[in-house]
Write an enzyme that holds these catalytic residues in place. Structure first.
Site, PDB file in Angstrom:
ATOM      1  N   LYS A 116      19.659 123.230 -36.140  1.00  0.00           N
ATOM      2  CA  LYS A 116      17.754 123.253 -36.453  1.00  0.00           C
ATOM      3  C   LYS A 116      16.968 124.487 -36.436  1.00  0.00           C
ATOM      4  O   LYS A 116      16.345 124.382 -37.689  1.00  0.00           O
ATOM      5  CB  LYS A 116      17.351 122.133 -35.703  1.00  0.00           C
ATOM      6  CG  LYS A 116      17.872 120.496 -35.080  1.00  0.00           C
ATOM      7  CD  LYS A 116      17.930 119.888 -36.335  1.00  0.00           C
ATOM      8  CE  LYS A 116      18.429 118.726 -36.383  1.00  0.00           C
ATOM      9  NZ  LYS A 116      19.017 117.668 -37.650  1.00  0.00           N
ATOM     10  N   GLU A 200      11.539 120.473 -29.448  1.00  0.00           N
ATOM     11  CA  GLU A 200       9.740 120.895 -30.594  1.00  0.00           C
ATOM     12  C   GLU A 200       8.720 120.019 -29.692  1.00  0.00           C
ATOM     13  O   GLU A 200       8.541 118.796 -29.226  1.00  0.00           O
ATOM     14  CB  GLU A 200      10.462 119.604 -31.484  1.00  0.00           C
ATOM     15  CG  GLU A 200       9.885 120.497 -32.778  1.00  0.00           C
ATOM     16  CD  GLU A 200      10.749 119.508 -34.267  1.00  0.00           C
ATOM     17  OE1 GLU A 200      11.836 120.077 -34.718  1.00  0.00           O
ATOM     18  OE2 GLU A 200      10.497 118.478 -33.946  1.00  0.00           O
ATOM     19  N   HIS A 235      10.915 105.715 -32.274  1.00  0.00           N
ATOM     20  CA  HIS A 235      12.080 106.690 -33.253  1.00  0.00           C
ATOM     21  C   HIS A 235      12.453 106.706 -34.201  1.00  0.00           C
ATOM     22  O   HIS A 235      13.137 107.099 -34.778  1.00  0.00           O
ATOM     23  CB  HIS A 235      12.635 107.550 -32.771  1.00  0.00           C
ATOM     24  CG  HIS A 235      11.045 108.677 -32.090  1.00  0.00           C
ATOM     25  ND1 HIS A 235      10.447 108.282 -31.734  1.00  0.00           N
ATOM     26  CD2 HIS A 235      11.458 108.688 -30.325  1.00  0.00           C
ATOM     27  CE1 HIS A 235       9.326 108.881 -30.505  1.00  0.00           C
ATOM     28  NE2 HIS A 235      10.415 109.065 -29.817  1.00  0.00           N
ATOM     29  N   ARG A 292      22.516 113.906 -45.991  1.00  0.00           N
ATOM     30  CA  ARG A 292      23.239 111.928 -45.642  1.00  0.00           C
ATOM     31  C   ARG A 292      22.618 111.483 -47.278  1.00  0.00           C
ATOM     32  O   ARG A 292      21.030 111.457 -46.993  1.00  0.00           O
ATOM     33  CB  ARG A 292      23.737 111.068 -44.705  1.00  0.00           C
ATOM     34  CG  ARG A 292      22.707 111.221 -43.878  1.00  0.00           C
ATOM     35  CD  ARG A 292      22.994 110.650 -42.722  1.00  0.00           C
ATOM     36  NE  ARG A 292      21.169 109.654 -42.603  1.00  0.00           N
ATOM     37  CZ  ARG A 292      20.429 110.269 -41.648  1.00  0.00           C
ATOM     38  NH1 ARG A 292      21.313 111.126 -41.001  1.00  0.00           N
ATOM     39  NH2 ARG A 292      19.806 109.752 -41.496  1.00  0.00           N
TER      40      ARG A 292
END
Lengths: 499, 161, 499, 161
Positions: A116, A200, A235, A292
């Site tokens: 990331k 993050e 989430h 994906r």
């Protein structure tokens, strides 16, 4: 074009991919773990291979076994579906090393978008805004502490290889950091076979909006507009819709163009999703690339008319994208609700077990991508997703009404499911107004509890079914002779016996 | 005819009385309903209650009646008037897994002193981890099952003294 | 808007209409004959009313009983579906006289379009070409003979109130005329409650192409393009597709405009269909107006995204059409196959009876409008239509492939159906090339016979099922103890017992 | 184990022999197949025959086994070696309705002389009228059923002398 594709997945997505293969004239090879011997997806395969015991690490995450099955059956490609090994660069690499086409981006790109931090740096270069956060994944608690301090609490811990909310944790203060990291790591390992995690800045009250992109090996790239995925629990997306009720045309074009930039900068090919957070000021941040086909891809298919899995396979086979950006239109509205084997009235405890009765809805605007059948035993080893209900209608209001009516006619008895819960969300005034962010579920927790309004009716039905069940066993002794001329009527017609 | 069902830990009593084409129903000796037009067809039971039609999907097995009404499921359990052992255990002396799954972790040992609310076991099913908290302060008496093993629904994992 | 609509029909179309009502917030009143007490359509109704014994004349054609039911339940409108009383002016009149809105054109218009001669004269005036034929319906054999002579044999006898091939007969010479007239009259009476018939020149090798039109009470009129309905058996459509493989854009626009002219000239409102024959020189002739929602309406819905039943109800309620011609586009391709309870391998003998096992297909691009369920007894009194499979795909080739695959997964056991037969048609080279006219079925009769290629496999499966059925009954005595930890597995898992 | 089925008036013999995980199948003493991977789940039977997988939906009742293979249905009937009476009747002395329906018309009377192929009865089912032709020249002996009445499947309507 490929002759044979191994579908390295199970459940509804394996079936979805098999359909696309069959329509392209490609033979399908299915795989299964021990407990999946009787799973629905195997009925859609031309050949099937056992690849290991029931736990995911022994089977659907078992790279060696899957590659072996592909070679044994002489497959020229592998489609990974979503979850399991879908974004695993080692798996993509193993395919490459064995001369098998991986239907997805190549292992280098997977590595880049999975990392990331590298991914963020790439995105930064093409001037797409990003969320502040750690510059690498690590396991050192102190580095996490430091990074959290820099961006400020609350922060979000995420699995590097993650997706679907697995391994994600919001942390509000330093005290909870260690514990959350441990849990995230365990979940990440068990879900993705890799325990790398990172941190993050946590954006508050955000909309989760993602853009579907297709890019071929020849540099042609289009986006297929957004999906609004803000209805999430822990989430984990549970309801998605498109178009998003909060985007305007200007923002839509901006974000669409940004998505393509991200994909191009990563040299990404086949189908991918660029995820953004949109804050309350309608400022968007790049979140990550999902490398994906996604669970929620059908809503994009419904409003654009493009078969994404077909495109994914065509691109993997080296074909040029025949679609042009200017031809892609958003037509009508689509909502997906994910049907899970879980008990929303009891803290969402998973509910594997036998499906005693199943009646799936059908009719205008109704699409069911299902991986289940009546009498099947839903195993406890895998994701609780049973099926997806995708509804299309001319506009959002109608789509909501149709979804509500259709959920009422989606009958699964024997195990607990979230169908009633989904219906309560869809019917809630905030959802109907299109006025919701990713905190919707938390904020509406109370309102979404079951009302048990029909308990009396349920009790009456229960009592009647017992009473009538008794009468039913007597039916063999009771001849119906009034309508002599229609023999089938005699079989089917019977009345409640008097007391 | 009287029926008793257990729903969410409460016992409900239903009295059915048939008169001609009607059923008169009394629930918990209070609420009265007139039921007509009862039809049953394999897994569907339909009837009219106070002028409204209900079409209810239904599956009955030995202990449970599963019902779906307008998208909401109800599971009625056969009333077993004597309180089950499980119910007792849940309240006091042990921690059990609410569903079948994989026993991921038991962070305590026999003899450990534990506080109410502390995690006694972690069970994973369908990719979700569930932490099972101690119901009270106490001392760990027995641990059933090892990390990495499958556990049944309602299987007691940790017993307290 | 209406509060309550009585749906004067049964089976899949009653359910289709009920869905549209529910989405408009309208309460649905269902009706049923004695044998339909357990029919699927009743599950979609808020209230139900028994309207008579099983024969159609006693129930679904019983105007008095239906009007009575509507008044009793305080309905403000009646939707007639297709067939039965859908185009019966007496029924529309009875509604009007009782202050109930008939969802369809008014009785005067019904009278006009039902009177094929008056209708032809109207059409002539607006310069739309017509087929030569009789100037009135009658029962006088001599007048039929004279008319037949004038236009020349072969001729077609048709039911005035007709549709769906009922009461239609091609006659090749005068000798057969009397007999055919008698049969047509009987069928017409039993199907439509009216035995008026007439005669028309028979166009050879024609395409049957129809245009869907919507027109509101305020004079706004649009068409929604064509449906190609040339795959017919005994003048009964069995497969329809859109777009037609034989129309070009110029012809499509011409015929679309002609359709609107016909509808406007007849002062027709709500949803209607203008049928044309297209001869081998691509010259088209007006055939008739179908003053109802049609069996094949879903393919138009699939490619235009417009819900026709919804529009029909909105227009009946007096609303202005919000759609504009320029916004109606043909998007992708759609094919409908009609699933009938009949035995195609035995001269299409009807096959009512109990459905022992049912598994209806689902997935991307698949719509099933169904009126059946497992364990239901299909009654012998009504039309043999069980359900409709409607497939959408991006283009015709893909739509054909998807239809083929989907028919393979449409499982109905217990009664005979035409599913295999439909599959053979769809797979035939002529159909795949789009090269067929209304004689397709007759010309391919031999080729469409079942090949029984898999008879050996069927015999093996039959023998295995007997063998294993034996083992199955022993399962209660056999405890599976190997995988102790997953109790549901014990229920579901069992192996073939050794000999 | 030997099984016999009747399919389209022909008797077929199937020999099943189990060896380890395989079934060896011989059909009508000729065609041989090796069958493996047999799985049965409620209404689905699946197996591998000569390297190809088959997924076959199946329902067996007393007399018939209904199968669906790739969209084509097969109905295998229990072999009743003695020819049924119905079969006889069909060929010679009577006309019967192939399906349940409404007897619309019997255009002949007892004692009428009829030719082969002439319509003896019209039965309507599912809105289609079916004319039942005389199987041979003969004289009408008996008529069962009146116009307007329902008739059963296989019910003899007109008998010939």
């Amino acid at each position: 074009m490929f002759k044979k594709i191994l579908i390295a997945n199970r459940g509804e997505i394996a079936i979805r991919v098999a359909r696309a293969c069959k329509e392209l004239g490609i033979c399908t090879i299915g795989i299964y773990s021990t407990i999946d011997k009787k799973s629905l997806h195997l009925r859609f395969m031309d050949e099937i291979e056992w690849i290991g015991d029931s736990p995911p690490l022994s089977s659907y995450l078992n790279i060696d076994a899957i590659i072996k099955a592909a070679k044994q059956t002489k497959c020229d490609a592998i489609h990974p579906g979503y979850g399991f090994l879908a974004e695993n660069e080692l798996f993509a690499k193993a395919c490459e090393d064995n001369g098998i086409t991986f239907v997805g981006p190549n292992s280098n790109t997977l590595n880049l978008v999975a990392d990331k931090v590298a991914s963020r740096n790439t995105v930064k270069k093409v001037s797409v805004p990003i969320i502040p956060g750690m510059e690498m994944t690590c396991t050192d608690l102190n580095k996490f502490k430091q990074a959290a301090k820099e961006v400020g609490y609350p922060v979000m811990i995420k699995a590097s290889m993650g997706g679907g909310g697995k391994g994600m944790r919001v942390v509000h203060n330093e005290k909870d950091l260690g514990k959350s990291i441990a849990i995230s790591q365990r979940e990440a390992l068990s879900s993705f076979g890799d325990d790398s995690i990172y941190l993050e800045k946590y954006i508050e009250q955000p909309h989760h909006i993602e853009f579907q992109v297709l890019r071929d090996n020849h540099g042609n790239c289009i986006h297929l507009f957004e999906r609004e995925c803000s209805i999430q629990r822990r989430h984990q997306k549970i309801i998605e819709e498109t178009p998003s009720p909060v985007l305007n045309d200007k923002l839509r074009i901006e974000m669409g163009e940004a998505s393509k930039k991200v994909i191009e900068a990563s040299n990404y090919t086949t189908a991918g999703t660029v995820e953004f957070l949109l804050d309350k000021n309608k400022k968007f941040y790049f979140l990550e690339v999902n490398a994906r086909i996604q669970v929620e891809h059908p809503i994009t298919e419904m409003i654009t008319g493009i078969d994404l899995v077909r495109q994914q396979i065509l691109i993997a086979a080296g074909e040029k994208l025949s679609l042009r950006q200017e031809h892609i239109k958003q037509n009508g509205h689509a909502i997906e609700t994910r049907i899970y084997a879980e008990d929303p009235d009891n803290n969402f405890v998973p509910s594997p077990g036998k499906i005693l009765y199943l009646s799936e809805p059908q009719g205008p605007g109704i699409r069911v991508d299902s991986g289940i059948y009546q009498d099947w035993n839903v195993p406890p080893h895998y994701d609780p997703i049973l099926s997806k209900l995708i509804i299309w209608a001319e506009n959002r209001d109608l789509c909501i009404k149709r979804t509500t009516e259709t959920l009422k006619n989606y009958i699964i008895l024997g195990i607990k499911t979230n169908i009633g819960y989904l219906k309560r969300i869809i019917k809630s005034p905030s959802f109907c107004r299109g006025n919701y962010d990713t905190h919707f579920i938390d904020e509406h927790e109370e309102k979404l509890l079951p009302k048990q309004e029909k308990l009396d009716i349920a009790l009456i039905a229960g009592a009647l079914s017992k009473q009538v069940g008794f009468a039913k066993s007597a039916i063999n002794f009771q001849k119906v002779s009034t309508i002599k001329s229609t023999p089938w009527q005699e079989i089917g017609k019977w009345e409640i016996c008097g007391q | 005819m009287e029926y008793k069902f257990n729903f969410l830990e409460q016992v409900h009593k239903i009295n059915l009385e048939k008169t001609d084409d009607l059923f008169k129903v009394i629930i918990n000796d209070k609420q009265e309903y007139n039921i007509s037009d009862v039809e049953v067809e394999s897994n569907l039971i339909s009837f009219k209650a106070e002028d409204k039609i209900y079409n209810i999907y239904c599956y009955s097995d030995k202990d449970k009646t599963h019902l779906s009404i307008d998208g909401e499921n109800y599971i009625l359990e056969k009333d077993k008037t004597s309180k089950t052992k499980t119910g007792e255990q849940q309240k006091g002396n042990s921690v059990f897994s609410p569903m079948p799954g994989l026993l991921v972790k038991v962070p305590v040992s026999v003899g450990d002193e534990v506080k109410s609310g502390i995690t006694l076991a972690i069970v994973e099913a369908m990719k979700m981890q569930n932490e099972l908290p101690s119901p009270r302060d106490g001392i760990v008496k027995k641990i059933n099952g090892k990390e990495g093993e499958q556990v049944d629904a309602l299987q007691v994992i940790v017993e307290l003294e």
